[in-house]
Design a protein around this motif. Sequence first.
Motif, mmCIF file in Angstrom:
data_model
loop_
_atom_site.group_PDB
_atom_site.id
_atom_site.type_symbol
_atom_site.label_atom_id
_atom_site.label_comp_id
_atom_site.label_asym_id
_atom_site.label_seq_id
_atom_site.Cartn_x
_atom_site.Cartn_y
_atom_site.Cartn_z
ATOM 1 N N LEU A 260 -116.638 -70.260 136.217
ATOM 2 C CA LEU A 260 -115.668 -70.303 135.128
ATOM 3 C C LEU A 260 -115.064 -71.699 135.051
ATOM 4 C CD1 LEU A 260 -113.688 -66.945 135.447
ATOM 5 C CD2 LEU A 260 -115.396 -67.548 133.724
ATOM 6 N N ASN A 261 -115.001 -72.227 133.863
ATOM 7 C CA ASN A 261 -114.391 -73.532 133.664
ATOM 8 C C ASN A 261 -112.878 -73.346 133.643
ATOM 9 O OD1 ASN A 261 -113.713 -76.143 132.795
ATOM 10 N ND2 ASN A 261 -115.662 -76.328 131.716
ATOM 11 N N THR A 262 -112.191 -73.904 134.609
ATOM 12 C CA THR A 262 -110.748 -73.684 134.703
ATOM 13 C C THR A 262 -109.960 -74.421 133.632
ATOM 14 O OG1 THR A 262 -110.582 -75.483 136.309
ATOM 15 C CG2 THR A 262 -110.872 -73.261 137.187
ATOM 16 N N ASN A 263 -110.584 -75.387 132.974
ATOM 17 C CA ASN A 263 -109.939 -76.147 131.903
ATOM 18 C C ASN A 263 -110.399 -75.583 130.565
ATOM 19 O OD1 ASN A 263 -109.030 -78.025 130.017
ATOM 20 N ND2 ASN A 263 -109.385 -79.772 131.371
ATOM 21 N N LEU A 264 -109.493 -74.927 129.856
ATOM 22 C CA LEU A 264 -109.864 -74.299 128.581
ATOM 23 C C LEU A 264 -110.410 -75.302 127.579
ATOM 24 C CD1 LEU A 264 -106.912 -71.787 128.038
ATOM 25 C CD2 LEU A 264 -109.286 -71.232 128.615
ATOM 26 N N GLU A 265 -109.970 -76.543 127.641
ATOM 27 C CA GLU A 265 -110.432 -77.563 126.704
ATOM 28 C C GLU A 265 -111.901 -77.908 126.892
ATOM 29 O OE1 GLU A 265 -107.720 -80.887 125.569
ATOM 30 O OE2 GLU A 265 -106.652 -80.264 127.387
ATOM 31 N N GLN A 266 -112.468 -77.566 128.041
ATOM 32 C CA GLN A 266 -113.828 -77.969 128.360
ATOM 33 C C GLN A 266 -114.831 -76.824 128.326
ATOM 34 O OE1 GLN A 266 -113.627 -80.001 132.124
ATOM 35 N NE2 GLN A 266 -112.224 -81.580 131.367
ATOM 36 N N VAL A 267 -114.364 -75.629 128.029
ATOM 37 C CA VAL A 267 -115.245 -74.465 128.073
ATOM 38 C C VAL A 267 -116.415 -74.595 127.113
ATOM 39 C CG1 VAL A 267 -115.373 -71.985 127.561
ATOM 40 C CG2 VAL A 267 -113.473 -72.889 128.917
ATOM 41 N N PHE A 268 -116.194 -75.196 125.948
ATOM 42 C CA PHE A 268 -117.226 -75.239 124.916
ATOM 43 C C PHE A 268 -117.909 -76.601 124.800
ATOM 44 C CE2 PHE A 268 -114.601 -71.621 123.994
ATOM 45 C CZ PHE A 268 -115.537 -70.649 123.675
ATOM 46 N N LEU A 269 -117.742 -77.441 125.791
ATOM 47 C CA LEU A 269 -118.501 -78.682 125.831
ATOM 48 C C LEU A 269 -119.924 -78.401 126.301
ATOM 49 C CD1 LEU A 269 -115.885 -81.154 127.366
ATOM 50 C CD2 LEU A 269 -116.450 -80.772 124.955
ATOM 51 N N ASN A 270 -120.845 -79.292 125.944
ATOM 52 C CA ASN A 270 -122.252 -78.988 126.208
ATOM 53 C C ASN A 270 -122.641 -79.054 127.675
ATOM 54 O OD1 ASN A 270 -122.210 -81.725 126.568
ATOM 55 N ND2 ASN A 270 -123.683 -82.209 124.956
ATOM 56 N N ASP A 271 -121.752 -79.554 128.532
ATOM 57 C CA ASP A 271 -122.051 -79.581 129.957
ATOM 58 C C ASP A 271 -121.181 -78.608 130.743
ATOM 59 O OD1 ASP A 271 -119.650 -80.873 129.653
ATOM 60 O OD2 ASP A 271 -120.190 -82.655 130.829
ATOM 61 N N SER A 272 -120.629 -77.608 130.066
ATOM 62 C CA SER A 272 -119.754 -76.652 130.726
ATOM 63 C C SER A 272 -120.520 -75.862 131.780
ATOM 64 C CB SER A 272 -119.157 -75.680 129.708
ATOM 65 O OG SER A 272 -118.439 -74.648 130.361
ATOM 66 N N PRO A 273 -119.955 -75.721 132.992
ATOM 67 C CA PRO A 273 -120.613 -74.930 134.040
ATOM 68 C C PRO A 273 -120.614 -73.441 133.737
ATOM 69 C CG PRO A 273 -118.408 -75.563 134.751
ATOM 70 C CD PRO A 273 -118.666 -76.283 133.456
ATOM 71 N N GLU A 274 -119.915 -73.046 132.695
ATOM 72 C CA GLU A 274 -119.807 -71.637 132.317
ATOM 73 C C GLU A 274 -120.975 -71.180 131.436
ATOM 74 O OE1 GLU A 274 -116.443 -69.047 129.916
ATOM 75 O OE2 GLU A 274 -115.836 -70.692 131.216
ATOM 76 N N THR A 275 -121.687 -72.101 130.838
ATOM 77 C CA THR A 275 -122.710 -71.770 129.858
ATOM 78 C C THR A 275 -124.008 -71.333 130.524
ATOM 79 O OG1 THR A 275 -121.798 -73.335 128.264
ATOM 80 C CG2 THR A 275 -124.088 -72.666 127.949
ATOM 81 N N LEU A 276 -124.540 -70.187 130.062
ATOM 82 C CA LEU A 276 -125.859 -69.744 130.496
ATOM 83 C C LEU A 276 -126.947 -70.185 129.515
ATOM 84 C CD1 LEU A 276 -123.871 -67.652 131.996
ATOM 85 C CD2 LEU A 276 -125.904 -66.211 132.171
ATOM 86 N N TRP A 277 -126.627 -70.126 128.204
ATOM 87 C CA TRP A 277 -127.639 -70.464 127.203
ATOM 88 C C TRP A 277 -126.912 -70.998 125.980
ATOM 89 C CZ3 TRP A 277 -130.571 -66.336 123.857
ATOM 90 C CH2 TRP A 277 -131.537 -66.977 123.061
ATOM 91 N N GLN A 278 -127.409 -72.122 125.456
ATOM 92 C CA GLN A 278 -126.857 -72.714 124.241
ATOM 93 C C GLN A 278 -128.007 -73.277 123.410
ATOM 94 O OE1 GLN A 278 -124.134 -75.762 125.603
ATOM 95 N NE2 GLN A 278 -125.714 -76.838 126.753
ATOM 96 N N PHE A 279 -127.751 -73.468 122.120
ATOM 97 C CA PHE A 279 -128.767 -74.026 121.236
ATOM 98 C C PHE A 279 -128.700 -75.543 121.234
ATOM 99 C CE2 PHE A 279 -128.299 -69.944 118.641
ATOM 100 C CZ PHE A 279 -129.407 -69.363 119.250
ATOM 101 N N SER A 280 -129.847 -76.170 121.331
ATOM 102 C CA SER A 280 -129.895 -77.612 121.178
ATOM 103 C C SER A 280 -129.540 -77.978 119.743
ATOM 104 C CB SER A 280 -131.287 -78.129 121.517
ATOM 105 O OG SER A 280 -131.387 -79.503 121.282
ATOM 106 N N VAL A 281 -128.956 -79.156 119.577
ATOM 107 C CA VAL A 281 -128.624 -79.621 118.236
ATOM 108 C C VAL A 281 -129.863 -80.209 117.567
ATOM 109 C CG1 VAL A 281 -126.214 -80.028 118.778
ATOM 110 C CG2 VAL A 281 -127.880 -81.843 119.169
ATOM 111 N N GLY A 282 -129.759 -80.497 116.289
ATOM 112 C CA GLY A 282 -130.911 -80.951 115.531
ATOM 113 C C GLY A 282 -131.137 -82.443 115.532
ATOM 114 N N SER A 283 -130.157 -83.235 115.926
ATOM 115 C CA SER A 283 -130.331 -84.685 115.923
ATOM 116 C C SER A 283 -129.316 -85.311 116.859
ATOM 117 C CB SER A 283 -130.164 -85.253 114.502
ATOM 118 O OG SER A 283 -128.884 -84.957 113.992
ATOM 119 N N THR A 284 -129.584 -86.521 117.277
ATOM 120 C CA THR A 284 -128.706 -87.212 118.209
ATOM 121 C C THR A 284 -127.297 -87.352 117.632
ATOM 122 O OG1 THR A 284 -130.566 -88.452 119.099
ATOM 123 C CG2 THR A 284 -128.369 -89.322 119.531
ATOM 124 N N GLY A 285 -126.317 -86.958 118.418
ATOM 125 C CA GLY A 285 -124.934 -87.074 117.982
ATOM 126 C C GLY A 285 -124.434 -85.903 117.161
ATOM 127 N N ALA A 286 -125.334 -85.019 116.738
ATOM 128 C CA ALA A 286 -124.903 -83.835 115.994
ATOM 129 C C ALA A 286 -124.178 -82.884 116.926
ATOM 130 C CB ALA A 286 -126.103 -83.149 115.354
#
Length: 470
Positions: A260-286
């Motif tokens: 669990l990410n103890t910092n709520l501000e970081q839960v939805f960042l792409n390097d969150s340790p909480e994430t099991l599966w996420q969708f890749s973005v379509g282009s660099t910086g998107a």
Amino acid sequence: MRNKNKPSLNMLTIGPVKRWLLMGLFAILVTSCDDFVEIDPPNDQLTGVVVFDDATTVNAALIHIYTGLRDQALVNGGLSGISFLLGLYTDELDLYSTTLPDARQFYDNALLPSNNSVQDLWGNGYNLIHATNAIIEGLEGSTALPQDDRDHFLGEAHLLRAFTHLYLTGLFGELPYLETTDYVANSEAEKEEVHSVFSKVIADLERAKTLLPMNAGSEKVRPDRWTASAILARVHLYNGQWEQAWAEAIDIITNGSYSLNTNLEQVFLNDSPETLWQFSVGSTGANTYEGHTFIFTSGPPPTTALSDHLMGAFEEEDARKVQWIASITDGTDTWYHPNKYRLNTNSGTTQEQSIVIRLAELYLIASEAQAHLGNLYEALNYLNPIRERAGLAPLGMMGQSDLLDAIQQERRVELFTEHGHRFFDLKRTERANSELSDTKPNWEARDMQLPLPESEILLNPNLLPQNEGY
């Protein structure tokens, strides 16, 4: 099955299955800027069975499916995805736009079988199911791929087929579970009862668990064995199989490499340790489609805003109300939007990717399963870490019924506007009528499931009868 805006399965299955893959691969290689992985398959290999004998081309075909999920199908973060549509359908979102008639039907709980968004949910879902079936059939007939590659790709395809059917049956109830690319069979397929669909979802996921690697990569953009286990935990929960739901959830919590990410501000960042599966973005910086869909910077909102019903569900001290929600005012009125994803423009370097499954859900599944099994102290051990992360006091011992209510409350404020959790939770716990009839003036019992698209019934009368009330 066919959606009027998409190629019919007849178009997709004329001739060998490889023809579909060739078309999909050509579209990817020529027009897509996807960066799930770097691919550059040689054009002279995109013929015949070679599509299934070369790991690069099979991988590209799978990327085509992930791209469809992210951009068009059920769980996309845009206006055609269920985070938006089911947020309107239940009590999470208010609609402000006057130019979205299909969304208006969702918001007013006045859906018609001709609704274009309903047809897209069905059609896009079944088109991706067809794509996974094409890959499964091709791989099962292939002998040239190394066994590890073949197993990995088959595992992903079985998971994707189960994942898509799970959402479709959650929306529409009884429907066909398609496991072939045979057009005649699919065009005449009959509906199956929901428990039968669940059984096949579980079978596909169990197969995926045996085939997928333990870790599919640090970027978490491809599902692995833990992802299959997480979806299984959800299915068992929906199916009232408490022991199985607990077993899957606790295995991930205890043995997976997630926290669990103890910092709520970081839960939805792409390097969150909480994430099991996420969708890749379509282009660099998107970043995410959710950012484009939900964020607005001035009032009144151009499309949608969080409802008073959702805002009122948070306890006063809940830090999620501050960290995951943003307020916009014009000096007189104030509106709120989801702020889980905070970027709606290109940021040079990608910072957020649409999360499909995260660890907090598994904690809540573990808690609910233990509560149903009567292990109330154990249930609190997995509920309270979610509360405490949000700055809330841990809950003390209470009766089973009150604890189950507390778990549903926590799911509401933890998982809001994430892929329709609110709708599916109200439906499976049989609370939809009691909780929505007062807040949604047009809510009726029939709204527990969407209407079957009329265009599909015209193509396949075996889908009759139409869902009750439509």
